[in-house]
Design an enzyme around this catalytic site. Sequence first.
Site, short mmCIF file in Angstrom:
data_model
loop_
_atom_site.label_atom_id
_atom_site.label_comp_id
_atom_site.label_asym_id
_atom_site.label_seq_id
_atom_site.Cartn_x
_atom_site.Cartn_y
_atom_site.Cartn_z
N GLY A 10 0.87 -1.18 0.00
CA GLY A 10 0.00 0.00 0.00
C GLY A 10 0.90 1.22 0.00
N GLY A 12 -0.09 4.47 -0.41
CA GLY A 12 -0.90 5.69 -0.32
C GLY A 12 -0.32 6.65 0.71
N ASP A 34 2.39 -1.06 -4.56
CA ASP A 34 1.00 -0.63 -4.73
C ASP A 34 0.50 -1.19 -6.06
OD1 ASP A 34 -0.68 1.88 -3.22
OD2 ASP A 34 -1.45 1.22 -5.18
N ARG A 89 -20.50 0.42 6.69
CA ARG A 89 -19.39 -0.30 7.30
C ARG A 89 -19.21 -1.66 6.63
NH1 ARG A 89 -20.45 -2.63 11.74
NH2 ARG A 89 -18.81 -3.72 12.80
N ASN A 96 -12.40 -3.94 1.63
CA ASN A 96 -11.05 -4.11 2.16
C ASN A 96 -10.71 -5.57 2.43
OD1 ASN A 96 -10.56 -1.46 1.84
ND2 ASN A 96 -10.44 -0.92 4.00
N SER A 120 -4.55 -1.57 7.89
CA SER A 120 -5.80 -1.36 7.16
C SER A 120 -7.03 -1.55 8.06
CB SER A 120 -5.90 -2.34 5.98
OG SER A 120 -4.73 -2.29 5.21
N ASN A 121 -8.04 -0.75 7.81
CA ASN A 121 -9.29 -0.81 8.58
C ASN A 121 -10.39 -1.56 7.85
OD1 ASN A 121 -8.95 0.44 11.12
ND2 ASN A 121 -8.69 2.42 10.09
N HIS A 176 -10.05 -1.39 18.05
CA HIS A 176 -9.72 -0.10 17.45
C HIS A 176 -11.01 0.56 16.96
CE1 HIS A 176 -7.24 2.94 15.74
NE2 HIS A 176 -7.45 2.60 14.49
N1 APR Z 1 -2.84 -4.11 -3.19
C1 APR Z 1 -1.99 -3.14 -2.85
N2 APR Z 1 -2.38 -1.86 -2.64
C2 APR Z 1 -3.66 -1.60 -2.81
C3 APR Z 1 -4.61 -2.57 -3.17
C4 APR Z 1 -4.14 -3.89 -3.37
N3 APR Z 1 -4.96 -4.87 -3.71
N4 APR Z 1 -5.82 -1.98 -3.24
C5 APR Z 1 -5.65 -0.68 -2.94
N5 APR Z 1 -4.34 -0.44 -2.69
C6 APR Z 1 -3.67 0.81 -2.37
C7 APR Z 1 -4.27 2.02 -3.05
O1 APR Z 1 -3.87 2.09 -4.42
C8 APR Z 1 -3.74 3.16 -2.21
O2 APR Z 1 -2.55 3.70 -2.75
O3 APR Z 1 -3.77 1.12 -0.98
C9 APR Z 1 -3.43 2.49 -0.84
C10 APR Z 1 -4.22 3.08 0.31
O4 APR Z 1 -3.78 4.38 0.48
P1 APR Z 1 -4.76 5.59 0.90
O5 APR Z 1 -6.04 5.49 0.15
O6 APR Z 1 -3.97 6.84 0.81
O7 APR Z 1 -5.11 5.24 2.43
P2 APR Z 1 -4.21 5.49 3.72
O8 APR Z 1 -4.56 6.80 4.31
O9 APR Z 1 -2.79 5.18 3.44
O10 APR Z 1 -4.84 4.37 4.69
C11 APR Z 1 -4.75 3.00 4.36
O11 APR Z 1 -5.05 2.31 6.64
O12 APR Z 1 -5.66 3.51 8.53
C12 APR Z 1 -6.11 2.67 7.50
O13 APR Z 1 -8.43 3.31 7.20
C13 APR Z 1 -7.15 3.34 6.62
O14 APR Z 1 -7.80 1.32 5.53
C14 APR Z 1 -7.07 2.52 5.38
C15 APR Z 1 -5.56 2.17 5.31
#
Ligand code: APR
Length: 321
Positions: A10, A12, A34, A89, A96, A120-121, A176
């Site tokens: 991930g 992000g 990612d 939810r 997710n 992840s949540n 959490h």
């Molecule tokens: N494999 C890898 N990465 C993925 C996949 C996957 N199958 N699906 C989505 N992603 C990536 C997205 O492309 C994105 O870049 O996961 C990343 C998530 O990043 P953000 O949307 O910026 O979320 P972020 O703020 O980093 O939070 C991620 O952590 O705290 C928790 O609730 C929050 O579930 C969320 C997670």
Amino acid sequence: MSRKKIALIGGGQIGGVLAQLAALRQLGDVVLFDIVQDMPVGKTLDIAEASRIDGFDSHLKGTSDYKDIENADIIIVTAGLPRKPGMSRDDLLTTNAAIIKSVAENVKQYAPNAICIIISNPLDAMVTLFKKVTGFPANRVMGQSGVLDSSRFSSFIAWELGVSVKDVNAMVLGGHGDTMVPLVRYANVNGIPAMEMIEKKYNDATKAKEVMTKIVDRTKQAGGEVVKLLKTGSAFYSPATAAIQMAEAILNDEKRLLPVCALLNGEYGCNGYYVGVPAILGANGVEGIFEVTLNNEEKALMDNSVKAVTNLVADMERLGL
Ligand code: APR
């Protein structure tokens, strides 16, 4: 001896901060994965181009190929979507869970010996699913929640008392979510009960209780407070910092006692569920769980939080995940 390998699944908001912190603290070489092509390459390049200024030698690699996480020592998972307007939810859980399932399958294939920290949540359910799919032993699969919730709780106490947060020790246990359990009775400032200090500040026990209730409520809603102010997305600096503290404890075999979302095996009257509890983190991941003595009121709060976790996991199973 080769450097440790930290794979971040991930790339992000949280993933980017994780990559930068891991490099700054020279925890090892970093792989940022990612599914979005190029973006993780761009992010790691951006971070790496500051290496001369920050003075780190860690290698950073951005990728969309799971092969690059091969033989990682530590995996930190932030893949997944934050909740969007109109999403229930259950919707978030379904979306997710599908993502975590595919991440877990790939981690199992490419990094079968890694110690895994899930962010992840909805956290408690995502850790449960990750453990189920990988089949990794419980000491190698954990979630980050308590380190952040406890840091928030400690910060609010420090700000109220006007003392350095470095001297505040305060822990949050449980799931959490809204039912998390900030342990007020154990919160202290270098050994002095925080409640005693608040009572002395106001010279009024009733007022002190009100102040602490506000701190506890703010702690429980701290994630939401940030979401509301950010307008898009959720907290990312503090969750990343919290997970890096856990990774550092493991990589350096520090034996830190931190609140960790760990699989319970009878502790706190709970069996087979992931709940936030004090745990020892060292080279083998979760090396032990400490059962704090709780009074009746605290026990009721903890039971309530465990119930929320079991309900969340039941929801996930009901959805066939
Ligand atoms: N494999 C890898 N990465 C993925 C996949 C996957 N199958 N699906 C989505 N992603 C990536 C997205 O492309 C994105 O870049 O996961 C990343 C998530 O990043 P953000 O949307 O910026 O979320 P972020 O703020 O980093 O939070 C991620 O952590 O705290 C928790 O609730 C929050 O579930 C969320 C997670």
